[in-house]
Design an enzyme around this catalytic site. Structure first.
Site, PDB file in Angstrom:
ATOM      1  N   GLY A 177       0.811  -1.223   0.000  1.00 44.15           N
ATOM      2  CA  GLY A 177       0.000   0.000   0.000  1.00 44.15           C
ATOM      3  C   GLY A 177       0.836   1.261   0.000  1.00 44.15           C
ATOM      4  CB  ALA A 178       4.378   1.919  -0.610  1.00 41.00           C
ATOM      5  CG  ASN A 179      -0.644   2.724  -4.471  1.00 40.64           C
ATOM      6  OD1 ASN A 179      -0.685   1.815  -3.646  1.00 40.64           O
ATOM      7  ND2 ASN A 179      -1.716   3.181  -5.081  1.00 40.64           N
ATOM      8  N   GLY A 188      -1.204   7.518   0.666  1.00 36.71           N
ATOM      9  CA  GLY A 188      -1.383   7.788   2.093  1.00 36.71           C
ATOM     10  C   GLY A 188      -0.179   7.501   2.980  1.00 36.71           C
ATOM     11  CB  ILE A 189      -0.160   5.807   6.252  1.00 38.86           C
ATOM     12  CG1 ILE A 189      -1.027   6.831   6.972  1.00 38.86           C
ATOM     13  CG2 ILE A 189       0.813   5.173   7.223  1.00 38.86           C
ATOM     14  CD1 ILE A 189      -2.231   6.222   7.597  1.00 38.86           C
ATOM     15  N   GLY A 190       1.306   4.678   3.693  1.00 41.53           N
ATOM     16  CA  GLY A 190       2.314   3.787   3.105  1.00 41.53           C
ATOM     17  C   GLY A 190       3.285   4.553   2.232  1.00 41.53           C
ATOM     18  CB  SER A 225      -7.468   0.875  12.854  1.00 44.04           C
ATOM     19  OG  SER A 225      -8.399   1.914  13.111  1.00 44.04           O
ATOM     20  CE1 TYR A 280     -10.187  -0.296   8.148  1.00 44.84           C
ATOM     21  CE2 TYR A 280     -10.892   0.922  10.093  1.00 44.84           C
ATOM     22  CZ  TYR A 280      -9.934   0.659   9.122  1.00 44.84           C
ATOM     23  OH  TYR A 280      -8.737   1.331   9.145  1.00 44.84           O
TER      24      TYR A 280
HETATM   25  N1  LIG Z   1      -5.904   7.097   7.546  1.00 43.20           N
HETATM   26  C1  LIG Z   1      -6.323   6.790   8.765  1.00 43.20           C
HETATM   27  O1  LIG Z   1      -6.829   7.636   9.495  1.00 43.20           O
HETATM   28  C2  LIG Z   1      -6.153   5.397   9.275  1.00 43.20           C
HETATM   29  C3  LIG Z   1      -6.624   5.119  10.577  1.00 43.20           C
HETATM   30  C4  LIG Z   1      -6.427   3.851  11.088  1.00 43.20           C
HETATM   31  C5  LIG Z   1      -5.796   2.878  10.352  1.00 43.20           C
HETATM   32  N2  LIG Z   1      -5.372   3.174   9.073  1.00 43.20           N
HETATM   33  C6  LIG Z   1      -4.713   2.101   8.326  1.00 43.20           C
HETATM   34  O2  LIG Z   1      -3.585   2.604   7.658  1.00 43.20           O
HETATM   35  C7  LIG Z   1      -3.307   1.802   6.503  1.00 43.20           C
HETATM   36  C8  LIG Z   1      -3.010   2.700   5.316  1.00 43.20           C
HETATM   37  O3  LIG Z   1      -4.191   3.408   4.981  1.00 43.20           O
HETATM   38  P1  LIG Z   1      -4.183   4.894   4.420  1.00 43.20           P
HETATM   39  O4  LIG Z   1      -4.877   5.727   5.402  1.00 43.20           O
HETATM   40  O5  LIG Z   1      -2.836   5.270   3.955  1.00 43.20           O
HETATM   41  O6  LIG Z   1      -5.184   4.722   3.169  1.00 43.20           O
HETATM   42  P2  LIG Z   1      -4.986   4.857   1.599  1.00 43.20           P
HETATM   43  O7  LIG Z   1      -4.405   6.172   1.256  1.00 43.20           O
HETATM   44  O8  LIG Z   1      -6.314   4.509   1.018  1.00 43.20           O
HETATM   45  O9  LIG Z   1      -3.945   3.711   1.276  1.00 43.20           O
HETATM   46  C9  LIG Z   1      -4.313   2.367   1.320  1.00 43.20           C
HETATM   47  C10 LIG Z   1      -3.374   1.574   0.473  1.00 43.20           C
HETATM   48  O10 LIG Z   1      -3.784   0.182   0.513  1.00 43.20           O
HETATM   49  C11 LIG Z   1      -3.889  -0.280  -0.826  1.00 43.20           C
HETATM   50  N3  LIG Z   1      -4.852  -1.358  -0.989  1.00 43.20           N
HETATM   51  C12 LIG Z   1      -6.187  -1.337  -0.810  1.00 43.20           C
HETATM   52  N4  LIG Z   1      -6.723  -2.513  -1.153  1.00 43.20           N
HETATM   53  C13 LIG Z   1      -5.705  -3.312  -1.559  1.00 43.20           C
HETATM   54  C14 LIG Z   1      -5.604  -4.635  -2.062  1.00 43.20           C
HETATM   55  N5  LIG Z   1      -6.701  -5.405  -2.239  1.00 43.20           N
HETATM   56  N6  LIG Z   1      -4.392  -5.125  -2.376  1.00 43.20           N
HETATM   57  C15 LIG Z   1      -3.288  -4.370  -2.227  1.00 43.20           C
HETATM   58  N7  LIG Z   1      -3.303  -3.115  -1.791  1.00 43.20           N
HETATM   59  C16 LIG Z   1      -4.502  -2.577  -1.458  1.00 43.20           C
HETATM   60  C17 LIG Z   1      -4.325   0.950  -1.611  1.00 43.20           C
HETATM   61  O11 LIG Z   1      -4.116   0.717  -2.997  1.00 43.20           O
HETATM   62  P3  LIG Z   1      -5.037   1.456  -4.105  1.00 43.20           P
HETATM   63  O12 LIG Z   1      -4.421   2.791  -4.320  1.00 43.20           O
HETATM   64  O13 LIG Z   1      -4.941   0.541  -5.275  1.00 43.20           O
HETATM   65  O14 LIG Z   1      -6.426   1.540  -3.537  1.00 43.20           O
HETATM   66  C18 LIG Z   1      -3.414   1.982  -1.008  1.00 43.20           C
HETATM   67  O15 LIG Z   1      -2.125   1.900  -1.546  1.00 43.20           O
HETATM   68  C19 LIG Z   1      -4.515   0.890   6.328  1.00 43.20           C
HETATM   69  O16 LIG Z   1      -4.215  -0.397   6.815  1.00 43.20           O
HETATM   70  C20 LIG Z   1      -5.579   1.527   7.213  1.00 43.20           C
HETATM   71  O17 LIG Z   1      -6.521   0.589   7.696  1.00 43.20           O
HETATM   72  C21 LIG Z   1      -5.536   4.410   8.533  1.00 43.20           C
END
Ligand SMILES: NC(=O)c1ccc[n+]([C@@H]2O[C@H](COP(=O)([O-])OP(=O)(O)OC[C@H]3O[C@@H](n4cnc5c(N)ncnc54)[C@H](OP(=O)(O)O)[C@@H]3O)[C@@H](O)[C@H]2O)c1
Length: 317
Positions: A26-28, A30-32, A158, A184
């Protein structure tokens, strides 16, 4: 470099990652993405699989704009497909010379898919993407990880794991589907249980590898829009309207607990980190609250066995 204990951890505290090989999901986005960028700045060699090669290459281009010398390798991985996880892991085993991974960060995830969706394997999409896929991926990559101090497996959970419940008669939301405080939160509690149980099993096997975890608090990323696609439950939208201006942080700050869990010498075996502020929504990384259910050893064992059955994964410690 030792982390200073009484000043907040920032990206400047990340020790050199020269010579370290990192794989982050998921490094493309947000947080990744922010995690990968900061590790690249410190010299890590990074493998960053995404759901398509285009997405992975786009992220590589963005990181290279900031860190022209970065060593970055794309890959294709769909965590919602067990076949895709197996194919990706096989490609890594082929490409890497044996035990040469220093850090695996299970970061990718999806939140609050409005209607219950099943994956190609017949599993509920959030449980599959956030938990089953990463569990299988970790088991398959484990033989590629260096058996030495410094090697880490980081799982991103989370704060919502505190509201989670593992319902063995509803793991795939077959009885009832609640997008956020159901599917979730269950998947994220499962991540935390996995992180802690993995540490117990590594320790029992005498492995020096650390299993650590993190949550980003409330960070503004694509997460709030990609899963819900504008159709999140009313309660969630109201909570978002109130919390967003007061208690959210950007993706860079959201990545700091992950970076702490992945790199800080102050991170402990099984340590779980999140933001320091109100309700752990924003702030600098500190040890995070662990839901009582995540400390239940019987629950952890039962979930591990059930997950092996659902995914066909076997860890060989
Ligand atoms: N942001 C918050 O406030 C928050 C809070 C609690 C926990 N988290 C956790 O933090 C982590 C990162 O989330 P984020 O906030 O950075 O969200 P994000 O910007 O939506 O990034 C999520 C990443 O996961 C990838 N992904 C989704 N479905 C996938 C699949 N089937 N196979 C492979 N990759 C997949 C996405 O790829 P695509 O670009 O292809 O969709 C994207 O690269 C997640 O585990 C999330 O549950 C976030």
């Amino acid at each position: 470099m030792a982390t200073k204990t009484n000043s907040p951890f920032t990206a400047n505290d990340i020790p050199s990652q020269q010579g370290r090989r990192v794989l982050i999901t998921g490094a493309n986005s947000g947080i990744g993405y922010e995690t990968a960028l900061e590790l690249a700045r410190r010299g890590a060699e990074i493998i960053l699989p995404a759901r398509s090669l285009d997405k992975a290459n786009e992220a590589i281009k963005r990181i290279r704009r900031e860190v022209p010398s970065a060593s970055l390798t794309p890959g294709i991985l769909d965590l919602a497909s067990l076949a895709s996880v197996r194919a990706f892991a096989a490609s890594i085993a082929e490409r890497l010379p044996g035990r040469s991974l220093d850090l695996l960060i299970n970061n990718a995830g999806v939140m609050s898919v409005p209607q219950r969706e099943l994956t190609v394997d017949g599993y509920e999409r959030q449980f599959a993407t956030n938990y089953l896929g990463p569990f299988l991926l970790t088991s398959l990559l484990y033989p590629q990880m260096k058996q030495e101090r410094g090697t880490r497996i980081v799982t991103v959970a989370s704060g919502v794991s505190n509201q989670g419940k593992i319902e063995f008669d509803n793991l795939q939301s077959e009885r009832v589907y609640k997008p956020m405080f159901g599917a979730y939160s269950q998947s994220k509690l499962a991540d935390l249980i996995f992180q802690l149980e993995l540490q117990r099993r590594l320790t029992a096997a005498g492995s020096p590898i650390l299993s650590t975890g993190a949550h980003p608090g409330y960070a503004i990323t694509n997460l709030q829009t990609s899963g819900p696609a504008g159709a999140s439950p009313l309660s969630f939208r109201i909570m978002e309207m109130i919390l967003k201006p007061l208690a959210s942080q950007d993706a860079h700050h959201g990545a700091l607990p992950t970076l702490f869990a992945a790199t800080s010498s102050a991170a402990t075996s099984g340590g779980y980190y999140g933001p320091s502020g109100f309700q752990e929504l924003k702030g600098h990384p500190v040890p995070a609250k662990i839901a009582p259910a995540a400390k239940d050893l019987n629950l952890a064992n039962r979930l591990w066995t059930e997950t092996e059955r659902l995914t066909g994964a076997t860890f060989t410690f």
